[in-house]
Design an enzyme around this catalytic site. Structure first.
Site, PDB file in Angstrom:
ATOM      1  N   CYS A 338       1.151  -1.674   0.264  1.00 13.21           N
ATOM      2  CA  CYS A 338      -0.113   0.308  -0.172  1.00 13.21           C
ATOM      3  C   CYS A 338       0.840   0.984  -0.057  1.00 13.21           C
ATOM      4  CB  CYS A 338      -1.305  -0.367   1.311  1.00 13.21           C
ATOM      5  SG  CYS A 338      -2.048   0.910   0.598  1.00 13.21           S
ATOM      6  N   ALA A 339       1.321   1.741   1.195  1.00  7.98           N
ATOM      7  CA  ALA A 339       1.939   3.011   0.840  1.00  7.98           C
ATOM      8  C   ALA A 339       3.104   2.404   0.586  1.00  7.98           C
ATOM      9  CB  ALA A 339       2.499   3.339   2.483  1.00  7.98           C
TER      10      ALA A 339
END
Length: 782
Positions: A338-339
């Site tokens: 994700c990030a």
């Protein structure tokens, strides 16, 4: 062997819905019990990372997640026992409403599901704002809905009126264990993905402490402890990471660099425990602050967080992004969730990121929230084709290119190869320990990354006994008159007198003494400039010598890089109007580009200082385009004698320009910072004897450079037209081949704005240059 029953006092903090105050009560309860002398353990139902951060602050132990979807029902009790080892009491915070689970599964992974699996009593949190007797009906319904769930009492949250509170208390059939009044000071700020994380809030520690005080004041801690102690013994053994994973027999402990800090707050503690069990050394780095990856990085784990909130700050830390890109491209095993995916992308909301993945990311209109089972579509660093894992996605960004890592609901997503696995999917490795095993094995097998601080890298470190085309020092002996001056300076027992150098510079430049300042090389000058003012928007034009950038950062300034056009000439319009300091090299290191003096003069304006690094202007015949004798308000020129006069061990240079600025720089200068040898060098190298010698050296550099450029052109090697004693060429892998042949050229990926395909070649006399060209010919034949 049959596992013995384990006694663990515990309770679940639940609610009819999100927003009732579960996190407030659970976190405050952990803090209050800890303050009362109890060892407490915090747990969160579901995949959420944010609440466990607050639990960790309150309890002093890692916050843990209990999620049957992510890890399987069979691991819930073992993970609870593992996380609560040594604790007097465990507090389990629920998710959403008590019976809300994964859609379409009959409440799987709900708070009630976990309460049932762990045989834990439930305390119901009810926000009573805007309600009266209806609160009792809600509580009665929640308690009766599933007889297998033991709802033992309620906490009334947000109480305002004593009269209304008593009305509710009288209507309830369940014991009231406390009533917490509304307190705006305890409100946690939120954003597009929920609460702001504990790591991002400087006041989080104080807020958690106040939560504990409030809970201790308004809730019955003894009654809550009695509820926890009423929980039956648990059947099972604590989860053990060493039993889930195979430890390498190599005897090595590869460093796994794990992103942390304010921008990367999401990861499960069991991930790090599995990696440690596999023989890895987990080292946290902060992408907002650290300039390089940890030393000897053999694996990289970029978890979840909010890079979209910190995009500008992440992009400003270009040295780390460049170091990360070098490591990933070199094959260091890398996992990005994700990030991490956003951080490795080319851009995030238009802001440059690491540029490792061929995709751009941006904020989206809709929130993506799902709890999928994903199927691996290919063999990769983490997965084998056809393998299924459970995970969750929670993001409000999107990427402009689909990948090949996972098939989720018939849609391909993520990026996966032998050394990289990046996607939006968060996976709890305790539920899929084979992923940790493969990553750890890859880290053990990887060549550790040699991190360097790009802004402080110097070509000297690349020579290492090789034929030197990396360092830009003039390659022939010093003139006899310069050697005599240096030796004579060492015979004096007196402190150095920089006034001698000032007088020599006045004569040489036809300037007043107030216009010039001898310095201990250009390095001291850049440090003085960095300390001169509280720069609000300092700009460094790149690619260029990195020392001014490093000096500004070391002085606490945030530098705003401006990158030249593709041909490495300056676009003046790219310099923002708000820039109060602009630093530019001329001719520029490492490109060799000589900017027209009129272009640089065009950067001047009221309230702005322009610093021109003319360290290589001596190599330009007639010093064309030099501004060292120009008189403009706000203009400062920095010169160095190191390279042109073959005195790398003598830090000798000077500043010339706006007398007001020169005077202010002089006030910052440490007494006697310019050594006696440097004073002697400045006096000698500005003499009449030096003028003819300097011009002769410049003409020699031009001949040698022409020979090098012709040779590169004949071999079809792209290069940049240069006016300096070096040439920027796109050698690609030939740079490393030259090292194998015993020849060092300067790597250029440490210069902001350049990638690893570029190298800087110092000009050398023709016979020496022919050795380099011959080595390139051998490469062609191979």
């Amino acid at each position: 062997m049959v596992a013995l029953p384990v006694s663990l006092p515990r309770l679940v903090v639940a609610a009819p819905s999100t927003g009732q105050g579960k996190t407030t009560i659970a976190t405050g309860l952990l803090a209050a019990l800890r303050a009362a002398g109890h060892e407490v353990s915090g747990h969160k139902v579901g995949p959420d990372y944010i609440d466990p951060g607050y639990h960790a602050l309150a309890s002093g132990r890692p916050g843990r997640n209990l999620d049957p979807h992510l890890v399987g029902e069979e691991r819930i009790v073992p993970l609870l026992l593992h996380g609560a080892a040594g604790a007097d009491v465990a507090v389990i915070e629920g998710v959403m409403g008590l019976f809300d689970g994964r859609l379409g599964t009959g409440g799987f992974s709900s708070t009630a599901h976990v309460a049932r699996l762990t045989a834990s009593p439930v305390v119901l949190v009810l926000d009573i704002a805007g309600q009266s007797r209806s609160v009792a009906a809600i509580a009665a319904g929640m308690a009766a809905y599933d007889p297998s769930i033991d709802v033992v009492g309620v906490v009334l949250n947000g109480a305002r009126s004593d009269r209304n509170t008593e009305e509710i208390r009288g209507a309830l059939d369940l014991p009231v264990i406390g009533m917490l009044p509304r307190d705006e000071q305890l409100a946690t700020p939120s954003r597009h993905l929920g609460l702001v994380t504990a790591a991002e809030r400087e006041e989080s520690v104080a807020m958690v402490a106040r939560l504990g005080e409030q809970v201790a004041k308004y809730l019955d801690l003894e009654a809550l402890l009695a509820v926890a102690r009423s929980a039956p013994d648990l059947e099972g053994e604590a989860w053990d990471p060493t039993a889930e994973i195979r430890r390498s027999t190599s005897g090595q402990r590869p460093v796994v660099a794990v992103a942390g800090g304010r921008a990367f707050t999401f990861r499960y503690p069991e991930t790090e425990e599995l990696l440690a069990a596999a023989g890895c050394q987990v080292v946290t780095f902060d992408p907002l602050l650290d300039r390089t990856l940890p030393a000897g990085t053999g694996g990289i784990y970029l978890g979840g967080g909010f890079p979209e909130v910190y995009a500008a700050e992440l992009a400003a830390n270009r040295p780390l992004l460049d170091d990360l890109a070098r490591a990933v491209r070199a094959g260091v095993p890398t996992v990005a969730e994700c990030a991490g995916l956003l951080y490795l992308a080319e851009t995030l909301d238009g802001v440059p990121m690491a540029g490792v993945l061929p995709t751009a990311a941006a904020m989206a209109q809709r929130l993506t929230l799902r709890y999928p089972t994903a199927t691996a579509t290919t063999d990769s660093l983490l997965t084998r084709v056809g393998e299924e894992v459970t995970g969750h996605e929670f993001h409000k960004t999107s990427v402009d290119r689909d990948g090949t890592a996972w098939d989720i609901d018939g849609h391909a997503t993520g990026f996966a190869i032998d050394t990289i696995h990046a996607s939006y999917l968060h996976v709890h490795w305790a539920g899929h320990p084979q992923l940790a095993q493969r990553f750890a094995d890859a880290a053990h097998a990887a060549t550790p990354h040699d991190s360097i601080d790009p802004l402080r890298h110097h070509g000297d470190t690349e020579v290492d006994g090789l034929l030197d085309f990396a360092v830009n020092v003039f390659p022939e002996p010093r003139p006899a008159w310069l050697d005599r001056a240096l030796h004579e300076s060492l015979e004096s027992a007196a402190y150095p007198d920089a006034r001698l150098a000032t007088t020599a510079l006045e004569r040489h430049l036809s300037r007043d003494g107030a216009d010039v300042l001898p310095t201990a090389g250009a390095a001291e000058a850049f440090t003085l400039v960095a300390r001169l003012r509280d720069w609000q928007h300092p700009v460094v034009v790149h690619p260029q010598f990195t020392e001014p950038h490093a000096a500004l950062e070391q002085a606490g300034h945030r530098v705003h890089p401006v990158v030249c056009r593709p041909d490495f000439t300056l676009d003046p319009d790219a310099v923002p109007d708000e820039a109060d300091l602009v630093v530019i090299g001329n001719p520029t290191n490492p490109t060799g580009v000589l900017h027209p003096a009129t272009v640089i003069e065009g950067l001047l304006r009221p309230g702005r200082v322009v610093v021109v690094d003319e360290a290589f202007m001596d190599a330009v015949p007639g010093e064309a385009e030099s501004l060292v004798r120009a008189r403009h308000d706000g203009l400062v020129v920095v010169r160095s004698l190191t390279k042109h006069w073959s005195i790398p061990g003598v830090r000798a240079g000077y500043v010339a320009g706006d007398p007001t600025l020169v005077r202010d720089l002089a006030r910052l200068q440490t007494p006697w910072s310019v050594a006696g040898t440097a004073v002697a060098a400045i006096v000698a190298c500005t003499s009449e004897d030096a003028a003819a010698e300097s011009e002769g050296r410049a003409r020699a550099i031009g001949r040698w450079r022409d020979h090098l450029v012709a040779g590169l052109g004949e071999r079809g090697i792209e290069h940049v037209p240069s006016s300096a004693p070096f040439v920027l060429a796109r050698l690609g892998a030939d740079r490393l081949f030259l090292r194998e042949q015993g020849i060092a050229v300067r790597r250029c990926d440490t210069f902001p704005g350049l990638d690893p395909t570029w190298a800087r070649i110092a000009v050398r006399p023709e016979p020496t240059t022919d050795l380099l060209l011959a080595a390139l010919d051998r490469r062609t034949r191979l």
